[in-house]
Design a protein around this motif. Structure first.
Motif, mmCIF file in Angstrom:
data_model
loop_
_atom_site.group_PDB
_atom_site.id
_atom_site.type_symbol
_atom_site.label_atom_id
_atom_site.label_comp_id
_atom_site.label_asym_id
_atom_site.label_seq_id
_atom_site.Cartn_x
_atom_site.Cartn_y
_atom_site.Cartn_z
ATOM 1 N N VAL A 14 1.030 -1.636 -0.244
ATOM 2 C CA VAL A 14 -0.208 -0.176 0.239
ATOM 3 C C VAL A 14 0.677 1.386 -0.006
ATOM 4 C CG1 VAL A 14 -1.979 1.553 0.815
ATOM 5 C CG2 VAL A 14 -1.459 -1.749 1.424
ATOM 6 N N PRO A 15 1.091 2.160 -1.072
ATOM 7 C CA PRO A 15 1.563 2.651 -1.461
ATOM 8 C C PRO A 15 1.010 3.785 -0.432
ATOM 9 C CG PRO A 15 2.011 2.333 -3.842
ATOM 10 C CD PRO A 15 0.567 1.342 -2.776
ATOM 11 N N ALA A 16 1.563 4.767 0.248
ATOM 12 C CA ALA A 16 0.836 5.916 1.132
ATOM 13 C C ALA A 16 1.539 6.694 2.044
ATOM 14 C CB ALA A 16 -0.187 5.418 2.889
ATOM 15 N N ALA A 17 2.983 6.898 0.752
ATOM 16 C CA ALA A 17 3.396 7.947 1.349
ATOM 17 C C ALA A 17 3.198 9.413 0.376
ATOM 18 C CB ALA A 17 5.052 7.639 1.105
ATOM 19 N N GLY A 18 2.514 9.898 -0.388
ATOM 20 C CA GLY A 18 2.072 10.556 -0.453
ATOM 21 C C GLY A 18 1.408 12.065 -0.010
ATOM 22 N N SER A 19 1.800 13.350 0.182
ATOM 23 C CA SER A 19 1.036 14.393 0.539
ATOM 24 C C SER A 19 -0.434 14.828 0.075
ATOM 25 C CB SER A 19 2.333 15.685 -0.299
ATOM 26 O OG SER A 19 1.537 15.910 -1.771
ATOM 27 N N GLY A 63 8.290 5.393 3.460
ATOM 28 C CA GLY A 63 8.207 5.942 1.558
ATOM 29 C C GLY A 63 9.650 6.170 1.038
ATOM 30 N N GLY A 64 8.948 6.664 -0.269
ATOM 31 C CA GLY A 64 10.304 6.812 -0.641
ATOM 32 C C GLY A 64 9.814 8.926 -0.836
ATOM 33 N N ALA A 65 10.795 8.839 -1.876
ATOM 34 C CA ALA A 65 9.958 10.380 -2.504
ATOM 35 C C ALA A 65 9.147 10.242 -3.802
ATOM 36 C CB ALA A 65 11.977 11.179 -2.811
ATOM 37 N N ASP A 66 9.062 9.608 -4.542
ATOM 38 C CA ASP A 66 7.955 9.053 -5.129
ATOM 39 C C ASP A 66 7.229 7.986 -4.869
ATOM 40 O OD1 ASP A 66 9.693 7.496 -6.476
ATOM 41 O OD2 ASP A 66 10.714 8.722 -7.870
ATOM 42 N N ARG A 67 6.656 7.518 -6.242
ATOM 43 C CA ARG A 67 5.600 6.362 -5.869
ATOM 44 C C ARG A 67 6.300 5.560 -5.829
ATOM 45 N NH1 ARG A 67 3.176 2.788 -8.456
ATOM 46 N NH2 ARG A 67 0.583 2.175 -7.411
ATOM 47 N N VAL A 68 7.127 5.645 -7.099
ATOM 48 C CA VAL A 68 8.390 4.194 -7.441
ATOM 49 C C VAL A 68 9.015 3.688 -6.233
ATOM 50 C CG1 VAL A 68 10.027 2.467 -8.552
ATOM 51 C CG2 VAL A 68 8.753 4.696 -9.954
ATOM 52 N N ALA A 84 -3.250 3.858 -1.613
ATOM 53 C CA ALA A 84 -4.325 4.213 -0.373
ATOM 54 C C ALA A 84 -5.462 5.256 -0.961
ATOM 55 C CB ALA A 84 -3.268 5.272 0.750
ATOM 56 N N ALA A 85 -5.109 6.230 -1.675
ATOM 57 C CA ALA A 85 -5.799 6.846 -2.214
ATOM 58 C C ALA A 85 -6.934 6.224 -2.811
ATOM 59 C CB ALA A 85 -4.758 8.082 -2.814
ATOM 60 N N ARG A 86 -6.983 5.263 -2.583
ATOM 61 C CA ARG A 86 -7.945 4.185 -3.875
ATOM 62 C C ARG A 86 -8.769 3.683 -2.397
ATOM 63 N NH1 ARG A 86 -8.707 4.916 -8.897
ATOM 64 N NH2 ARG A 86 -6.740 4.970 -10.192
ATOM 65 N N PRO A 144 -0.740 14.190 5.455
ATOM 66 C CA PRO A 144 -0.303 13.354 4.236
ATOM 67 C C PRO A 144 -1.682 12.591 3.775
ATOM 68 C CG PRO A 144 1.489 12.976 5.280
ATOM 69 C CD PRO A 144 -0.193 13.860 5.794
ATOM 70 N N LYS A 145 -1.662 12.570 2.332
ATOM 71 C CA LYS A 145 -3.322 12.573 1.628
ATOM 72 C C LYS A 145 -3.628 10.463 2.495
ATOM 73 C CE LYS A 145 -3.755 11.196 -2.879
ATOM 74 N NZ LYS A 145 -4.006 11.519 -4.291
ATOM 75 N N ALA A 146 -3.102 9.628 2.789
ATOM 76 C CA ALA A 146 -3.627 8.450 3.361
ATOM 77 C C ALA A 146 -4.131 9.051 4.879
ATOM 78 C CB ALA A 146 -2.679 7.626 3.476
HETATM 79 O O1 C5P Z 1 0.095 11.255 -6.275
HETATM 80 P P1 C5P Z 1 -0.928 9.915 -6.694
HETATM 81 O O2 C5P Z 1 -1.976 10.269 -6.373
HETATM 82 O O3 C5P Z 1 -0.440 9.655 -7.889
HETATM 83 O O4 C5P Z 1 -0.305 9.247 -5.538
HETATM 84 C C1 C5P Z 1 -0.604 7.677 -5.748
HETATM 85 C C2 C5P Z 1 -0.398 6.741 -4.751
HETATM 86 O O5 C5P Z 1 1.089 6.871 -4.608
HETATM 87 C C3 C5P Z 1 -1.184 7.519 -3.533
HETATM 88 O O6 C5P Z 1 -1.830 5.774 -2.490
HETATM 89 C C4 C5P Z 1 0.306 8.253 -2.148
HETATM 90 O O7 C5P Z 1 0.280 7.738 -1.071
HETATM 91 C C5 C5P Z 1 1.177 7.226 -2.990
HETATM 92 N N1 C5P Z 1 3.142 7.747 -2.650
HETATM 93 C C6 C5P Z 1 3.827 7.490 -2.566
HETATM 94 N N2 C5P Z 1 4.978 7.824 -1.674
HETATM 95 C C7 C5P Z 1 5.588 8.730 -2.884
HETATM 96 C C8 C5P Z 1 3.848 9.827 -3.515
HETATM 97 C C9 C5P Z 1 3.088 8.854 -3.451
HETATM 98 O O8 C5P Z 1 3.651 6.186 -1.608
HETATM 99 N N3 C5P Z 1 6.404 9.667 -2.399
#
Ligand code: C5P
Length: 303
Positions: free
Chosen positions: A7-12, A95-100, A121-123, A21-23
Motif C-alpha cells: 500500500v503506497p501511502a507516502a504521498g502528500s 516510503g520514498g520520494a516518489d511512488r516508485v 491508499a488514495a483508492r 499526507p493524503k492517506a
Molecule cells: O501522487 P499520486 O496520487 O499519483 O499517488 C498515488 C499513490 O502513491 C498514493 O496512494 C500516494 O500516497 C502514493 N505515494 C507514495 N509515495 C510517494 C508519492 C505517492 O506512496 N512518494
C-alpha cells in the motif's frame, strides 16, 4: 500460495488541499489508510500487507494498523476470503520520494510472496471484490493484471505551440487578426513590436490539440494491480538500472503496470469499479464521504 499487498501511502495531501499526507485524511471519520486496510483484510487475499508511510508518519500508520486490527478483532468486520484477519501480517515501512521508491521500499520488506498486489491508499473505497478479481487472474497464470474502466470523456493529445498573443491580458483586448501576425516564430522581434491599430503582442506557447484518440480503445487504469512477484521485482530492477544510466532522462512511471509492460510482459485487464475512485481533489472527498456513509447505512456492522 502467499500474496503480499503493498500500500503506497507516502504521498502528500497537497492537491486535496490538506496539510497532512493524503492517506491520513479522513472520510466518514476514518483515514483513507484505515479504509484501504479494511478492504484488503475483508477480501481475504493477503497473507502480508506492507504499508509505505511518509517518514514522520510511520508511527501514526502503525497506530492506524492497530485500530483496524482492533475493529476486526471486535467483530466489526469479517474476513470473507481464505486468509482470516488475525492471520495477516501487517508491516509499516518508510516510503520514498516518489511512488516508485515507496513501492520499492515496501517490496524490500515483503518477504518472498508468490504474488504481489500494489494498491494506492488514495483508492481507499475499492470494494474487496476487485482484490478477488485481480488475485484470481494472477493465480490463473497472468503475470500482470490491472482493473480498468471504460473512458467516458472525449480525450485529445495536447502539444505546446508557439503563438503571438496580446501582451495586455485585459479580456476586452481583441486578438490580433491572423493577417497581422508574423508568419513564423523565426520572425519574432527581440522586443514586442507595435502594429498600427493592434495591441502589442508577445510570443507564448499555447496548448493545441492534436490527434483523434479512439475513446473506445482507451481504458482508465486503477489499483490494485497484481503481479507475479518475480515479474514486479524484475520491472523495478530494470527501471532502477535505467535511472542509473539515464538519470533525469529515465522514463518516469505513474504505476507498476507501466514498468512491467516495458519488459514486454502482457498486462491483462479485469473490470474495475467506479467506487475505486482515486481521491485526489476536494470534490473526490465529497463523493467518497457520500459512498462511505451510504455503505455504513446499508451494512451497519461492516468496517
Ligand atoms: O501522487 P499520486 O496520487 O499519483 O499517488 C498515488 C499513490 O502513491 C498514493 O496512494 C500516494 O500516497 C502514493 N505515494 C507514495 N509515495 C510517494 C508519492 C505517492 O506512496 N512518494
Amino acid at each position: 500460495m502467499s500474496t503480499c499487498v503493498i500500500v503506497p501511502a507516502a504521498g502528500s495531501g497537497t492537491r486535496l488541499g490538506h496539510t497532512e499526507p493524503k492517506a491520513f485524511v479522513q472520510v466518514d471519520g476514518r483515514t483513507l489508510l484505515a479504509h484501504s486496510l479494511d478492504a484488503i483484510i475483508t477480501s481475504g487475499v493477503a497473507t502480508t500487507i506492507v504499508v509505505a508511510a511518509p517518514e514522520v508518519f510511520v508511527s501514526l500508520a502503525e497506530a492506524e494498523v492497530a485500530e483496524v486490527r482492533r475493529r476486526f478483532a471486535g467483530g466489526a468486520g469479517s474476513g470473507k476470503g481464505r486468509v482470516p484477519p488475525e492471520a495477516i501480517e501487517i508491516i509499516v515501512v518508510q516510503g520514498g520520494a516518489d511512488r516508485v521508491e515507496s513501492v520499492e521500499a515496501a517490496l524490500a520488506a515483503a518477504g518472498d510472496p508468490d504474488t504481489v498486489l500494489v494498491h494506492d491508499a488514495a483508492r481507499a473505497l475499492t470494494p474487496p471484490s476487485v482484490f478477488d478479481r485481480v488475485t484470481a487472474a494472477v493465480s490463473s497464470g497472468a503475470e500482470a493484471v490491472v482493473p480498468v474502466l471504460p473512458m467516458i470523456d472525449t480525450v485529445r493529445r495536447a502539444e505546446e505551440s508557439p503563438r503571438w498573443i496580446p501582451l495586455d491580458n485585459d479580456a476586452d483586448v481583441e486578438p490580433v487578426p491572423p493577417g497581422e501576425q508574423p508568419d513564423s516564430p523565426g520572425e519574432q522581434p527581440d522586443s514586442p513590436r507595435e502594429y498600427p491599430d493592434t495591441p502589442r503582442e508577445q510570443p507564448a506557447d499555447v496548448e493545441v490539440l492534436r490527434g483523434d484518440l479512439d475513446r473506445g480503445s482507451l481504458r482508465r487504469v486503477q489499483t490494485p494491480q497484481g503481479f507475479a512477484a518475480e515479474t514486479l521485482r524484475r520491472a523495478h530492477a530494470s527501471y532502477r538500472a535505467e535511472v542509473r544510466t539515464l538519470g533525469e532522462a529515465a522514463r518516469a512511471a505513474t504505476d507498476d503496470a507501466g514498468l512491467v509492460e516495458r519488459l514486454g510482459v502482457d498486462v491483462v485487464a479485469v473490470p474495475g469499479d467506479e467506487e475505486s475512485l482515486k481521491i485526489t481533489y476536494p470534490l473526490d472527498l465529497v463523493l467518497a464521504e457520500h459512498i462511505a456513509r451510504e455503505r455504513g447505512r446499508s451494512h451497519p456492522d461492516s468496517v
